[in-house]
Enzyme design. Structure first.
Site, PDB file in Angstrom:
ATOM      1  N   ASN A  96       5.466   7.706  -0.415  1.00  0.00           N
ATOM      2  CA  ASN A  96       4.208   7.550  -1.139  1.00  0.00           C
ATOM      3  C   ASN A  96       4.337   6.477  -2.221  1.00  0.00           C
ATOM      4  O   ASN A  96       3.835   5.371  -2.079  1.00  0.00           O
ATOM      5  CB  ASN A  96       3.768   8.879  -1.754  1.00  0.00           C
ATOM      6  N   ASP A  97       5.031   6.781  -3.286  1.00  0.00           N
ATOM      7  CA  ASP A  97       5.091   5.868  -4.438  1.00  0.00           C
ATOM      8  C   ASP A  97       5.738   4.533  -4.101  1.00  0.00           C
ATOM      9  O   ASP A  97       5.324   3.495  -4.616  1.00  0.00           O
ATOM     10  CB  ASP A  97       5.863   6.524  -5.590  1.00  0.00           C
ATOM     11  N   ILE A  98       6.767   4.538  -3.244  1.00  0.00           N
ATOM     12  CA  ILE A  98       7.521   3.303  -3.002  1.00  0.00           C
ATOM     13  C   ILE A  98       6.766   2.317  -2.120  1.00  0.00           C
ATOM     14  O   ILE A  98       7.211   1.179  -1.937  1.00  0.00           O
ATOM     15  CB  ILE A  98       8.899   3.600  -2.391  1.00  0.00           C
ATOM     16  N   VAL A  99       5.628   2.727  -1.565  1.00  0.00           N
ATOM     17  CA  VAL A  99       4.791   1.824  -0.760  1.00  0.00           C
ATOM     18  C   VAL A  99       3.370   1.778  -1.318  1.00  0.00           C
ATOM     19  O   VAL A  99       2.431   1.424  -0.613  1.00  0.00           O
ATOM     20  CB  VAL A  99       4.771   2.242   0.724  1.00  0.00           C
ATOM     21  N   SER A 123       4.650  12.876  -6.729  1.00  0.00           N
ATOM     22  CA  SER A 123       4.278  12.490  -8.092  1.00  0.00           C
ATOM     23  C   SER A 123       2.810  12.737  -8.398  1.00  0.00           C
ATOM     24  O   SER A 123       2.386  12.610  -9.542  1.00  0.00           O
ATOM     25  CB  SER A 123       4.595  11.013  -8.314  1.00  0.00           C
TER      26      SER A 123
END
Length: 480
Positions: free
Chosen positions: A408-411, A449
Site C-alpha cells: 500500500n504505502d510503498i506504491v 497505516s
C-alpha cells in the site's frame, strides 16, 4: 572452571563472529551463512561466560539455560515468517527488562557491600559481583551508579516501547498515532523527573529512586511508541533494536563484561545506522520519528477521483501472456498469505516463456527491514532479479505489467502528489508509470497505516481481489 585468559579469547572470537554476522546480513546471498556466524558466536559467548571465573549458582543457571533454549526452539518452530517482526519486538522487550533487573540487582549488591564494610569491614558471603564492588574506589562506585541509571532508563524505555510495538505489529493495538493530553510535554516532564531522580540517587538517596526512575521510563517508552503511526513502524522496530543494544552495553559496563559491552555496542550502533538509513528512505526526520507523534495527517487529504475496477485471473493472465517485461512488487500482504512460493513459481513460468521478470523492493516493504528479501530468498528467487527501489524506479515507464502483491504505502502516489498526505515526500516505487498495474489485495481496505491509495483508482490499474496465494495459484495454470 575456565581461566580468564580463555574467557578473554572467547570474547574476541565471539565479537569477530558477530561482526561477520552483521556484515553478511547486508547481502541476500550471504544472509544464511551470516546467521550461522551469529549462532556460533552466541554459543561461544554463553558457554565461556557461564563457565568463566567467579561464576557460580549452577543449580539456578543450568535450568534457566535449558528452559530458555527450549522456549527459543519452540518459538523458532512455531512462529511463521509473517510473525517475525512482532517476534523481534518481543525479544527486544526481554533485553530491556533484563537490563532493568540486572541494574536493580547491581545496586542492591552495592548497598550490601557498603553496609558490610561500614559495619565490620568483612563480608561473610561474596558473590562474584559483590567481590568486584568491594575492590572499587569511591569514584569507580560513582561510575557504577551512572551505569545503573543508564541501564534502568534505557532498558525500561526499551521494554514498554517494544511491548507496544509488538501490539501494533500484531494488530492488537491500534496502529494510528495516539497520545495522552499534553502530548510531548508529558514525555518531556517524565524525562526531567527521571533526571531529577538520577541526581538524587547519585547523591545518596534510597533504592526508591531507582524504582520511580524505572516507572517513569516505562511510561516514556509506552507513550513514545503509542505516538508513532503505523507507516513508521519499520523504523520503530529498528530503533528499538538500537535501544536494546545500548541497554545491554550499559549493563556490560556494570558487570565489567567486555563481551556484553562489545555486543551491545554493535547492536546499538548498527540499529541506529539502519534507523537513519530507513528514515532517509521514507523522507522522515530521524529525531521526529524517535520523539514520536508523527505519521498523522498534515491537513485535508486530496480527494480521489475514479473507482476501483476489479479483474479476474483470466484477465491478468492475458496481460501477462502479451507482456515482454514484468515487475513484481511484494509487500506485507504477500507475507501474510505466505504466497512467496507461488510468486516464485509464477516467475519461473514467465521466465521460461522468455519474458523479462524482475522484483522491485522498497527499503521498508513489510514490517521489518529486509523482510521481503528474506521471504524471496526462502522461496529461492534468483538474487540477480531482485532490485532495490533506486535501481528499478526509472524502468517502470518502459514496463508492460506490474503486479503489486499486498503493498500500500510503498506504491502510493500520494507521497509525491499530495503535500497533505501523512507520507508526503516519502520515496515510493512509481508503479503507476507502467502500462498496466494489477494489485493483488484481499479487499478495498486502506492497508496497515490507514492511508488511502490513489493508485487503486487510476485508469491503468486493476484490482485482483483475493488471498494472494490462492489468487496466484488460480493464475498460474492460465499463464502460457
Amino acid at each position: 572452571m575456565l581461566g580468564q585468559g580463555f574467557v578473554s579469547a572467547a570474547a574476541i572470537a565471539a565479537s569477530v563472529l558477530f561482526i561477520l554476522s552483521l556484515g553478511g546480513l547486508s547481502n541476500q546471498e550471504k544472509a544464511k551463512r551470516a546467521v550461522w556466524y551469529g549462532i556460533v558466536g552466541m554459543g561461544v559467548a554463553v558457554f565461556f561466560t557461564a563457565f568463566g571465573p567467579g561464576i557460580g549458582g549452577y543449580g539456578w543457571l543450568i535450568p534457566m539455560v535449558i528452559i530458555g533454549a527450549a522456549a527459543g526452539t519452540y518459538l523458532a518452530n512455531k512462529v511463521e515468517m509473517t510473525e517475525m517482526p512482532q517476534l523481534v519486538a518481543a525479544l527486544h522487550s526481554f533485553v530491556g527488562l533484563a537490563a532493568v533487573f540486572v541494574a536493580w540487582s547491581a545496586d542492591l549488591e552495592r548497598r550490601r557491600v557498603l553496609a558490610a564494610q561500614a559495619a565490620d569491614g568483612v563480608m561473610q558471603e561474596f558473590s562474584a559481583f559483590a567481590a568486584l564492588v568491594a575492590t572499587k574506589a569511591p569514584d569507580e562506585l560513582t561510575f557504577l551508579q551512572i551505569e545503573v541509571v543508564l541501564g534502568i532508563f534505557i532498558g525500561a524505555v526499551t521494554f514498554t516501547g517494544s511491548v507496544i510495538a509488538f501490539g501494533k505489529l500484531a494488530g492488537k493495538v491500534d496502529g494510528k498515532p495516539r497520545q495522552l493530553p499534553g502530548g510531548h510535554l508529558l514525555n518531556a516532564g517524565a524525562a526531567v523527573l527521571s533526571l531529577l531522580l538520577a541526581v538524587l540517587y547519585l547523591n545518596g538517596a534510597g533504592f526508591w529512586t531507582l524504582i520511580l526512575l524505572a516507572a517513569l521510563a516505562f511510561f516514556i517508552g509506552y507513550h513514545l511508541i503509542m505516538g508513532i503511526g503505523g507507516a513508521d513502524m519499520p523504523v520503530v522496530v529498528s530503533m528499538l533494536n538500537s535501544y536494546s543494544g545500548w541497554a545491554a552495553a550499559a549493563i556490560g559496563f556494570t558487570l565489567s563484561n567486555d563481551l556484553l559491552i562489545v555486543t551491545g555496542a554493535l547492536v546499538g550502533s548498527s540499529g541506529a545506522i539502519l534507523s537513519y538509513i530507513m528514515c532517509k528512505a521514507m523522507n522522515r526526520n530521524f529525531v521526529n520519528v524517535i520523539l514520536g507523534g508523527f505519521g498523522g495527517s498534515q491537513g485535508p487529504a486530496a480527494e480521489i477521483e475514479g473507482e476501483q475496477v476489479a479483474i479476474d485471473a483470466s484477465g491478468v493472465a492475458s496481460a501477462l501472456n502479451d507482456a515482454d517485461s514484468v515487475v513484481i512488487v511484494p509487500g506485507y500482504g504477500m507475507a501474510v498469505a505466505q504466497a512467496q512460493s507461488a510468486v516464485s513459481d509464477l516467475v519461473r513460468k514467465l521466465r521460461a516463456a522468455g519474458k523479462e521478470v524482475r522484483f522491485g523492493i522498497h527499503p521498508v516493504a513489510g514490517r521489518l527491514p529486509g523482510h521481503m528479501n528474506v521471504l524471496l530468498a526462502e522461496a529461492k528467487v534468483p538474487y540477480d532479479i531482485v532490485l532495490e527501489m533506486d535501481e528499478i524506479n526509472d524502468d517502470f515507464a518502459s514496463t508492460d505489467v506490474v503486479i503489486v502483491i499486498g503493498s500500500n504505502d510503498i506504491v502510493n502516489p500520494a507521497a509525491q502528489e499530495d503535500p497533505n498526505s501523512p507520507i508526503a515526500g516519502m520515496p515510493v516505487l512509481r508503479v503507476w508509470e507502467a502500462k498496466q498495474v494489477f494489485i493483488c489485495k484481499r479487499g478495498q481496505g486502506t492497508g496497515y497505516s490507514g492511508i488511502e491509495n490513489p493508485l487503486f483508482y487510476k485508469e491503468n490499474s486493476r484490482m485482483f481481489y483475493g488471498d494472494a496465494r490462492e489468487s496466484l495459484n488460480t493464475l498460474l495454470p492460465l499463464v502460457d
